[in-house]
Design a protein around this motif. Structure first.
Motif, PDB file in Angstrom:
ATOM      1  N   HIS A  14       0.875  -1.167   0.000  1.00 35.25           N
ATOM      2  CA  HIS A  14       0.000   0.000   0.000  1.00 35.25           C
ATOM      3  C   HIS A  14       0.917   1.224   0.000  1.00 35.25           C
ATOM      4  CE1 HIS A  14      -3.938   1.792   0.603  1.00 35.25           C
ATOM      5  NE2 HIS A  14      -3.457   2.553   1.562  1.00 35.25           N
ATOM      6  N   THR A  15       0.763   2.134  -0.974  1.00 33.26           N
ATOM      7  CA  THR A  15       1.764   3.198  -1.143  1.00 33.26           C
ATOM      8  C   THR A  15       1.161   4.593  -1.089  1.00 33.26           C
ATOM      9  OG1 THR A  15       1.555   3.051  -3.545  1.00 33.26           O
ATOM     10  CG2 THR A  15       3.315   1.762  -2.516  1.00 33.26           C
ATOM     11  N   VAL A  16       1.939   5.496  -0.493  1.00 31.92           N
ATOM     12  CA  VAL A  16       1.638   6.922  -0.476  1.00 31.92           C
ATOM     13  C   VAL A  16       2.848   7.639  -1.066  1.00 31.92           C
ATOM     14  CG1 VAL A  16       1.178   8.938   0.971  1.00 31.92           C
ATOM     15  CG2 VAL A  16       0.184   6.722   1.580  1.00 31.92           C
ATOM     16  N   ASP A  43      -1.455   4.298  -4.372  1.00 29.98           N
ATOM     17  CA  ASP A  43      -2.774   4.351  -3.733  1.00 29.98           C
ATOM     18  C   ASP A  43      -3.159   5.788  -3.384  1.00 29.98           C
ATOM     19  OD1 ASP A  43      -3.606   1.437  -3.313  1.00 29.98           O
ATOM     20  OD2 ASP A  43      -1.555   1.455  -2.557  1.00 29.98           O
ATOM     21  N   HIS A  44      -2.155   6.569  -2.982  1.00 31.11           N
ATOM     22  CA  HIS A  44      -2.403   7.961  -2.604  1.00 31.11           C
ATOM     23  C   HIS A  44      -1.315   8.857  -3.173  1.00 31.11           C
ATOM     24  CE1 HIS A  44      -5.459   6.846   0.460  1.00 31.11           C
ATOM     25  NE2 HIS A  44      -4.673   5.800   0.666  1.00 31.11           N
ATOM     26  N   ALA A 279       0.193   8.415   8.034  1.00 33.08           N
ATOM     27  CA  ALA A 279       0.085   7.051   8.577  1.00 33.08           C
ATOM     28  C   ALA A 279      -1.327   6.507   8.404  1.00 33.08           C
ATOM     29  CB  ALA A 279       0.492   7.042  10.057  1.00 33.08           C
ATOM     30  N   LEU A 282      -1.804   5.032   5.126  1.00 34.04           N
ATOM     31  CA  LEU A 282      -1.179   3.718   5.025  1.00 34.04           C
ATOM     32  C   LEU A 282      -1.910   2.660   5.843  1.00 34.04           C
ATOM     33  CD1 LEU A 282       2.568   4.794   5.255  1.00 34.04           C
ATOM     34  CD2 LEU A 282       1.507   3.681   3.310  1.00 34.04           C
ATOM     35  N   GLU A 283      -2.969   3.124   6.526  1.00 34.67           N
ATOM     36  CA  GLU A 283      -3.730   2.228   7.404  1.00 34.67           C
ATOM     37  C   GLU A 283      -2.808   1.604   8.441  1.00 34.67           C
ATOM     38  OE1 GLU A 283      -5.793  -0.471   4.844  1.00 34.67           O
ATOM     39  OE2 GLU A 283      -6.986   1.105   3.907  1.00 34.67           O
ATOM     40  N   TYR A 284      -1.869   2.417   8.921  1.00 33.84           N
ATOM     41  CA  TYR A 284      -0.892   1.939   9.915  1.00 33.84           C
ATOM     42  C   TYR A 284      -1.564   1.789  11.262  1.00 33.84           C
ATOM     43  CZ  TYR A 284       3.141   1.954  12.996  1.00 33.84           C
ATOM     44  OH  TYR A 284       4.058   1.637  13.964  1.00 33.84           O
TER      45      TYR A 284
END
Length: 285
Positions: A14-16, A43-44, A279, A282-284
């Motif tokens: 999953h990338t930002v 993704d973002h 964060a 990133l769904e951290y």
């Protein structure tokens, strides 16, 4: 890093991606392919200001990512309270200029994009109209590499008779010294042709230093429009010079405006909050 976007997507990451370049920089860096890849596979996409996002619309990107405008925040340690009168006096003594001098400060590597050649023209126009007892001096902090552009700048400064009005400090590595120079100045001149979201504008705002910027030049102009300073038409050196002369007579009004901007933009300036929002993307957990 844009070349990695397809591979990261392929392996389930999953990338930002943070996009902190505007049109000219993308072209100079020949980064059109990287930009296209992150638009398609990230993704973002996070832009520091709408000006930056809008400047890239000419590329007609195949955007599959979610797009966000998210200012980066002020990441230096909090400034201690300083006595501005003493700071002003020390800076003028250091430069060996009259104590009543009006100091216009800029910063950055000496490149065409940073627009210091425009600042030379601005200074020449303002100095022709300066009050007899309030000389204008220009201070620039930043790397000097001996490029052709720098030599042409020296010609321009010399031909316009501004040798004694321009002061080049070079790169100021010590953070406390750098911030004291800002605090000792009267105005920060953001003369960049394009500048996505220059940290020095945040530093000027934290130093209660009003900013003057060209409209459409990037995120710094956006901040100025929100109260951190003043915006003049793009590349209009005469309008810029007139704003500097106005600030000489309206310093208290400008300082009050910047102090209000410090409060109204406090959330936007919060670096920890900025990191938390990244964060969350990133769904951290």
């Amino acid at each position: 890093t844009g070349v990695w976007a397809p591979l990261l997507r392929q392996f389930g990451f999953h990338t930002v991606f943070l996009v902190h370049e505007m049109w000219a920089s993308v072209m100079i860096l020949q980064a059109q392919r990287q930009l296209r890849l992150i638009a398609e596979y990230a993704d973002h996409l996070v832009f520091p200001a709408e000006e930056v996002q809008n400047s890239l619309s000419v590329f007609s990107l195949p955007i599959n990512a979610q797009m966000h405008c998210l200012p980066q925040g002020y990441y230096k340690k909090a400034l201690p309270q300083v006595n501005r009168t003493n700071t002003h006096a020390r800076l003028r003594a250091r430069l060996s200029i009259p104590p009543e001098s009006f100091i216009v400060t800029g910063a950055g590597t000496l490149t065409f994009g940073k627009g210091i050649d425009l600042l030379v023209l601005i200074a020449a126009q303002a100095i022709r109209q300066e009050p007899a007892l309030r000389p204008i001096h220009v201070l620039w902090m930043g790397e000097c590499y001996g490029t052709p552009y720098e030599y042409w700048l020296q010609v321009q400064i010399r031909q316009l008779g501004l040798d004694d009005r321009f002061h080049f400090l070079g790169f100021v590595a010590d953070e406390e010294e750098y911030l004291s120079v800002l605090a000792g100045s009267d105005v920060y001149a953001l003369v960049s042709r394009e500048d996505s979201y220059p940290s020095v504008v945040l530093e000027a705002l934290q130093s209660s230093l009003p900013v003057v910027a060209f409209s459409g030049s990037g995120g710094g102009a956006c901040l100025a429009q929100k109260g951190a300073g003043y915006v003049v038409p793009y590349a209009d050196t005469e309008a810029f010079a007139q704003r500097l002369l106005w600030l000489m007579d309206h310093a208290q009004e400008a300082n009050t405006q910047v102090e209000k901007a410090q409060l109204s933009l406090a959330e936007q300036m919060d670096f920890a909050g900025y990191v938390r929002r990244l964060a969350d993307m990133l769904e951290y957990k």
